[in-house]
Design an enzyme around this catalytic site. Structure first.
Site, mmCIF file in Angstrom:
data_model
loop_
_atom_site.group_PDB
_atom_site.id
_atom_site.type_symbol
_atom_site.label_atom_id
_atom_site.label_comp_id
_atom_site.label_asym_id
_atom_site.label_seq_id
_atom_site.Cartn_x
_atom_site.Cartn_y
_atom_site.Cartn_z
ATOM 1 N N ASP A 137 -13.122 17.725 -13.429
ATOM 2 C CA ASP A 137 -12.126 17.972 -12.376
ATOM 3 C C ASP A 137 -11.485 19.319 -12.668
ATOM 4 O OD1 ASP A 137 -10.439 15.729 -10.411
ATOM 5 O OD2 ASP A 137 -9.649 17.759 -10.691
ATOM 6 N N CYS A 189 -7.940 5.456 3.080
ATOM 7 C CA CYS A 189 -9.228 5.448 3.794
ATOM 8 C C CYS A 189 -9.128 5.120 5.278
ATOM 9 C CB CYS A 189 -10.183 4.471 3.125
ATOM 10 S SG CYS A 189 -10.702 5.044 1.517
HETATM 11 C C1 UDX Z 1 -10.863 0.370 2.121
HETATM 12 C C2 UDX Z 1 -12.233 -0.312 2.313
HETATM 13 O O1 UDX Z 1 -12.068 -1.726 2.302
HETATM 14 C C3 UDX Z 1 -13.207 0.143 1.241
HETATM 15 O O2 UDX Z 1 -14.473 -0.455 1.469
HETATM 16 C C4 UDX Z 1 -13.292 1.655 1.401
HETATM 17 O O3 UDX Z 1 -14.304 2.246 0.797
HETATM 18 C C5 UDX Z 1 -11.934 2.257 1.056
HETATM 19 O O4 UDX Z 1 -11.030 1.787 2.055
HETATM 20 P P1 UDX Z 1 -8.689 0.027 0.650
HETATM 21 O O5 UDX Z 1 -8.152 1.233 1.336
HETATM 22 O O6 UDX Z 1 -8.533 -0.075 -0.833
HETATM 23 O O7 UDX Z 1 -10.263 -0.119 0.923
HETATM 24 O O8 UDX Z 1 -7.955 -1.222 1.334
HETATM 25 P P2 UDX Z 1 -8.391 -2.582 2.027
HETATM 26 O O9 UDX Z 1 -8.316 -3.701 1.063
HETATM 27 O O10 UDX Z 1 -9.628 -2.427 2.798
HETATM 28 O O11 UDX Z 1 -7.153 -2.749 3.048
HETATM 29 C C6 UDX Z 1 -6.863 -1.736 4.002
HETATM 30 C C7 UDX Z 1 -5.589 -2.028 4.738
HETATM 31 O O12 UDX Z 1 -5.735 -3.135 5.620
HETATM 32 C C8 UDX Z 1 -4.401 -2.385 3.849
HETATM 33 O O13 UDX Z 1 -3.247 -1.747 4.345
HETATM 34 C C9 UDX Z 1 -4.285 -3.884 3.948
HETATM 35 O O14 UDX Z 1 -2.991 -4.381 3.715
HETATM 36 C C10 UDX Z 1 -4.699 -4.097 5.387
HETATM 37 N N1 UDX Z 1 -5.241 -5.433 5.647
HETATM 38 C C11 UDX Z 1 -6.448 -5.809 5.112
HETATM 39 C C12 UDX Z 1 -4.543 -6.318 6.464
HETATM 40 O O15 UDX Z 1 -3.441 -6.007 6.946
HETATM 41 N N2 UDX Z 1 -5.081 -7.546 6.723
HETATM 42 C C13 UDX Z 1 -6.280 -7.934 6.214
HETATM 43 O O16 UDX Z 1 -6.708 -9.073 6.507
HETATM 44 C C14 UDX Z 1 -6.983 -7.044 5.373
#
Ligand code: UDX
Length: 432
Positions: A30, A262
């Site tokens: 990095d 993401c």
């Molecule tokens: C996401 C993708 O899942 C992962 O595959 C990708 O490569 C990176 O982005 P992440 O950002 O870590 O992962 O969060 P994730 O667990 O997917 O949740 C995303 C958002 O959706 C969060 O704010 C979470 O609180 C919300 N969420 C998720 C809900 O509100 N309800 C749900 O049922 C699931």
């Protein structure tokens, strides 16, 4: 097999560590010297369960090395992973400057054949552009460019890497396919599906997957609102539709809106990609609008029900990370909700078991609490924005005794409404 991972951010560091754990020799580079110094001291720049121990284990057995000096390592590696950030620009597009500066950094240093693998989420056709740039100084037969998107969730990234639903590889010839199969040999041996496709399809699949999941979250959030209006119960509705295998039972939990590094970025980027190609993604545009609106909607529900102004209610916010299991506050719905409350004159204090330092860095003037006890003591109103176990496990009777008021806005549905009402709370949850 010796590989180099460029970028010690979330994706790069988790991937590098897990590749080392899978038996590869890994150099993680990095250009942020402070980050590398921290890693060399055995510290991890962000919170991710089990990561610190796994880094230590692989550093101790020399399969994982950290370096600031890209040039010192490029020549003798078999493959280079690009795992730098592709943040959202103000116009919603993905910012590719870190990708292209990494490509510029390597293009005059490659020796012999090297596979270049793009882990970062990049717009469709970026692999072609990287290939064109490399061809300025590297012979065609001395490299290939592959797309290999990640699907790591913060908070469960190690297990997502080690036991993913699939390994996605977008490549244009058999040689790069063979090297990718070697790189992932230990996971393939564990029956993880390896899916090969053309490079542009893999680039698109990453955006499509995240946008689809964001759509599921926004969908259930809107259904939750309608459940409230029609006296149905969203938990029951989620269960009912989730049993249908075509729908699936995950990502159907209503909440304050999706956030993180993401979903918001990838949804915006996909909308921009569509516009650039003269196409329209009406559903995904609706998802983005729905998610933005949700934060105002949920803030207004609180504002309508509390006392504001001099001697107004003290509102304690529980949770600022965008979900449980991470200290990440990027695009967290709590940022907008807290700001909306403050802008409306609400007296706010904020607590999070992991993310309070990150929150304080961007909102230094907001009152923060060191402990949960400090947050709940004397609060008139409690707003739950993150589903941390610490909040789920709270003693409800002591919560009742320590609060001054009795209003709870549970925007993660962590408590049972009947229990809360019996205990004398004025309890507002989502979708019932
Ligand atoms: C996401 C993708 O899942 C992962 O595959 C990708 O490569 C990176 O982005 P992440 O950002 O870590 O992962 O969060 P994730 O667990 O997917 O949740 C995303 C958002 O959706 C969060 O704010 C979470 O609180 C919300 N969420 C998720 C809900 O509100 N309800 C749900 O049922 C699931």
């Amino acid at each position: 097999m010796k590989i180099c991972v460029i970028g010690c951010g979330y994706v790069g560091l988790v991937s590098a560590t897990c590749f080392a754990e899978c038996g590869l020799d890994v150099i993680c580079v990095d250009n942020n010297a402070a980050k590398i110094d921290l890693l060399l001291e055995g510290q991890v720049p962000f919170y991710e369960p089990y990561l610190e121990d796994l880094i230590k284990k692989n550093v101790d057995c020399n399969s994982l090395l950290f370096s600031k000096d890209l040039n010192a390592h490029i020549a003798d590696v078999d493959a280079i992973f690009l795992a730098v950030g592709t943040p959202m620009q103000s116009d919603g597009k993905a910012d590719l400057q870190y990708i292209y500066s990494a490509v510029e950094g390597i293009r005059n240093q490659l020796k012999g054949y090297t596979l270049i693998i793009v882990k970062s989420t990049v717009p469709i056709g970026t692999g072609d552009e990287i290939e064109r740039t490399l061809l300025k100084s590297v012979a065609k037969e001395n490299f290939d460019v592959v797309s290999n998107p990640e699907f790591l969730r913060e908070g469960s990234a190690i297990s997502d890497f080690m036991t993913p639903d699939r390994i996605l590889v977008g490549c244009e010839n058999d040689n790069s396919d063979k090297i990718m199969r070697d790189i992932y040999a230990s996971l393939i041996a564990n029956n993880i599906p390896y899916i090969k496709m053309k490079r542009r399809s893999a680039e698109m699949a990453k955006y499509a997957a995240n946008s689809f999941l964001a759509m599921k979250v926004s969908f259930i959030n809107e259904i939750a609102d309608l459940c409230e209006a029609t006296n149905a119960n969203v938990k029951e509705v989620s269960k009912a539709i989730g049993y249908d295998k075509r729908i699936g039972n995950s990502f159907l939990e209503p909440g304050p809106g999706y956030g993180g590094s993401c979903f918001p970025k990838d949804v915006s980027a996909l909308i921009n990609i569509a516009h650039e190609h003269g196409s329209e993604l009406r559903i995904i545009e609706g998802v983005k609008a729905s998610n933005n609106r949700r934060k105002d909607l949920l803030s207004n529900r609180i504002i309508k029900k509390i006392k504001i102004g001099n001697n107004g209610d003290v509102v304690s916010i529980l949770g600022v990370s965008f979900k449980a299991g991470t200290d990440d506050v990027r695009e967290s719905p709590s940022l907008s909700i807290i700001s909306n409350l403050i802008d409306s004159g609400v007296n706010v204090k904020v607590y999070d078991p992991r993310a309070i330092e990150n929150y304080h860095k961007i909102m230094p003037d907001v009152r923060t609490c060191i402990t949960l006890d400090e947050a709940i003591s004397g609060a008139d109103v409690i707003v739950i924005l993150t589903e941390w176990d610490e909040f789920k496990n709270i003693s409800l009777s002591s919560l009742k005794n320590k609060m001054k008021g009795n209003k709870i806005f549970d925007y993660r549905n962590i408590f049972n409404p009947e229990t809360m009402n019996k205990l004398g709370f004025e309890y507002y949850c989502l979708g019932s």
